[in-house]
Design an enzyme around this catalytic site. Structure first.
Site, mmCIF file in Angstrom:
data_model
loop_
_atom_site.group_PDB
_atom_site.id
_atom_site.type_symbol
_atom_site.label_atom_id
_atom_site.label_comp_id
_atom_site.label_asym_id
_atom_site.label_seq_id
_atom_site.Cartn_x
_atom_site.Cartn_y
_atom_site.Cartn_z
ATOM 1 N N HIS A 277 -40.860 -77.329 54.570
ATOM 2 C CA HIS A 277 -41.135 -77.700 55.532
ATOM 3 C C HIS A 277 -40.103 -79.052 55.692
ATOM 4 C CE1 HIS A 277 -44.358 -80.862 54.637
ATOM 5 N NE2 HIS A 277 -44.244 -79.942 53.770
ATOM 6 N N ASP A 289 -42.225 -83.910 49.389
ATOM 7 C CA ASP A 289 -43.584 -82.975 50.652
ATOM 8 C C ASP A 289 -42.831 -83.054 51.776
ATOM 9 O OD1 ASP A 289 -44.910 -81.756 52.048
ATOM 10 O OD2 ASP A 289 -46.801 -83.298 51.855
ATOM 11 N N GLU A 321 -45.710 -78.222 59.508
ATOM 12 C CA GLU A 321 -46.171 -77.720 58.114
ATOM 13 C C GLU A 321 -47.670 -78.415 58.655
ATOM 14 O OE1 GLU A 321 -48.546 -77.133 54.276
ATOM 15 O OE2 GLU A 321 -47.653 -78.961 55.270
ATOM 16 N N GLU A 322 -47.536 -79.929 58.342
ATOM 17 C CA GLU A 322 -48.660 -81.126 58.238
ATOM 18 C C GLU A 322 -49.653 -80.634 59.475
ATOM 19 O OE1 GLU A 322 -49.261 -82.382 55.476
ATOM 20 O OE2 GLU A 322 -46.685 -82.310 53.836
ATOM 21 N N ASP A 349 -43.378 -75.803 48.475
ATOM 22 C CA ASP A 349 -44.101 -76.867 49.012
ATOM 23 C C ASP A 349 -45.047 -77.876 48.368
ATOM 24 O OD1 ASP A 349 -45.001 -78.823 50.440
ATOM 25 O OD2 ASP A 349 -46.544 -77.937 51.775
ATOM 26 N N HIS A 420 -48.717 -87.960 50.119
ATOM 27 C CA HIS A 420 -49.180 -88.241 51.850
ATOM 28 C C HIS A 420 -48.740 -89.587 52.289
ATOM 29 C CE1 HIS A 420 -51.101 -84.075 53.273
ATOM 30 N NE2 HIS A 420 -49.254 -84.190 52.540
HETATM 31 ZN ZN LIG Z 1 -46.168 -80.663 52.626
#
Ligand SMILES: [Zn+2]
Length: 466
Positions: A277, A289, A321-322, A349, A420
């Site tokens: 993504h 990510d 995606e998030e 991912d 994140h």
């Molecule tokens: Zn991801």
């Protein structure tokens, strides 16, 4: 009639499949491809390019648009045969500043970040007494009187594991905690970061307000601050916290799934879909990510190209995606009539470390092909797992439509240390592990693309009407 009965051994040879799964030549090519991939810098160069030249790329922001432009230009530079994009409506939310501190009994600052889509606190911040929970389930069970007018704090912990096992449990507080707290009259939510590190880097992530529930601000404090807060609780005094989140929600924007293809020489209308993504959270540079996944998918297709795949290798870089698989759902719906042409799909991912297991979810008649793939993966120290793979977040919605998927499971032991956070940056990627990872993707995508035996849809497809 008796003379027509054949010896059992001969019967067995007659009942062999008409098609070879993969020819000897294809398997030799796959081994050569694997060795080339193990020496290639391309994957690392791609994730470096994305993180240096674009950086953080939160869906809906100008940086997201720059990432889309980067992807189109990069596909062109790499010589993909077909490059196009599909529009996706995405949420546009921006973080702004975040701060929090303990007002009493022992005043001190907390490292906090807003959860994605959180509303802002009122001007001047919000102050309240903390009420403690270990999980959303515990919060659900509590009498609203104990929560009303207070700040709910959820301390769901997770530990390091190669497969990231506890994430799905710990993440419940992040995704729905604010709505559960709000229904009981809380004024804000704070969670312990959903992460496995010991650091002062708070982890953001997606959350969702349930319809009809008053939106209350929601943030995550670092795991270090969570430990301190729990130790302060043991002192037995009421704890008052002030938090100030300056988030902004804008009108939805148009982003894009960006797609590049290496056209198949024999079956151009049959697709092996590999993906990552394109969006990321905003505080780090989204190297793990999912810059790594983007690089893995693009590099895999580029490395396969000189071997002239029989089926088309389709690289999909999913939008947002998030925000909750937003680009993937759009992809599934926009391609509803074409999904049977996707013969195998997978998404990377889960970081950039080495692969240790190959799992699939394919038609039983294609398990022999998967066993052939597993043999070529073996020298990479990859085990053959089960036939219950999910395929990765964005493609996990495809098996319900009959699309077979695979998962190359990578070592995620430290993935949730950085996930994140502002610490999700390029220096966390080990180029050697990334090369092993891409070599595995190249083997799976290529051998499947060459199969002389038809690749079948999952049987559940029969029950699904498009
Ligand atoms: Zn991801």
């Amino acid at each position: 009639m008796k003379s027509l009965l054949l010896p059992i051994a001969l019967l067995a040879s007659i009942s062999m499949p008409t098609f070879a799964t993969s020819s000897e030549q294809s398997l030799q090519d796959a081994q050569q491809l694997r060795e080339i991939a193990l020496r290639s810098h391309l994957g690392y160069d791609l994730v470096e390019s994305l993180t240096v030249e674009v950086g953080p790329r939160l869906a809906g922001t100008p940086a997201d648009a720059r990432a889309v432009a980067w992807a189109e230009a990069k596909f062109a530079e790499l010589g993909f045969d077909k490059i196009y994009k599909q529009p996706v409506e995405v949420r546009h939310w921006e973080r702004g500043d975040a701060s929090a501190s303990i007002i009493s009994p022992f005043p001190q600052p907390l490292a906090i970040t807003a959860l994605g889509d959180s509303v802002a606190t009122p001007a001047g911040g919000i102050t309240g007494e903390i009420v403690f929970f270990d999980s959303v389930d515990e919060l659900r069970a509590v009498d609203p009187k104990q929560v009303k007018g207070k700040i709910v704090y959820i301390d769901a912990r997770m530990h390091q594991h190669r497969e990231g096992k506890e994430y799905s449990l710990a993440v419940a507080g992040r995704s729905i905690g604010s709505s559960v707290a709000s229904e009981k009259g809380a004024i804000a939510l704070i969670i312990r970061s959903v992460g496995t590190d010991k650091s002062r880097m708070p982890h953001t992530g997606n959350m969702r307000y349930q319809a009809g529930v008053k939106k209350i601000p929601a943030g995550a404090i670092s795991t270090s601050d969570a430990m301190m807060l729990m130790a302060m609780k043991k002192r037995g005094k009421a704890i008052t916290v002030k938090m100030d989140l300056a988030t902004t929600s804008f009108k939805p924007k148009t982003s894009y799934n960006v797609i590049g293809e290496i056209t198949g020489t024999t079956y151009p209308d049959e697709y092996i879909l590999i993906s990552g993504h394109l969006d990321s959270w905003d505080e780090g540079t989204g190297a793990l990510d999912d810059g790594a996944g983007v690089a893995i998918a693009m590099a895999t297709a580029k490395l396969i190209k000189p071997f002239k795949p029989k089926r088309t290798i389709r690289v999909v870089l999913f939008a947002n995606e998030e925000g909750g698989l937003i680009g993937a759902k759009q992809y599934r719906d926009a391609n509803a009539k074409e999904l049977h042409k996707i013969k195998l799909a997978g998404e990377s991912d889960f970081g950039a470390r080495s692969i240790w297991r190959f799992d699939t979810q394919v038609h039983p008649d294609n398990l022999d092909l998967m066993a052939q793939i597993a043999k070529v993966l073996k020298p990479l120290s990859i085990n053959h797992g089960d036939n219950k793979a999910g395929g990765g977040p964005d493609v996990s919605i495809l098996p319900a439509k009959g699309v077979p998927v695979f998962s190359l499971r990578q070592n995620g032991t430290d993935y949730f240390d950085y996930h994140h956070t502002a610490n999700d940056t390029l220096d966390k990627i080990n180029p050697e592990e990334l090369r092993q990872n891409i070599a595995a993707w190249a083997v799976v995508a290529f051998i499947t693309a060459q199969s002389e035996k038809p690749l079948l849809a999952l049987e559940k497809n029969k029950e699904v009407k498009h």
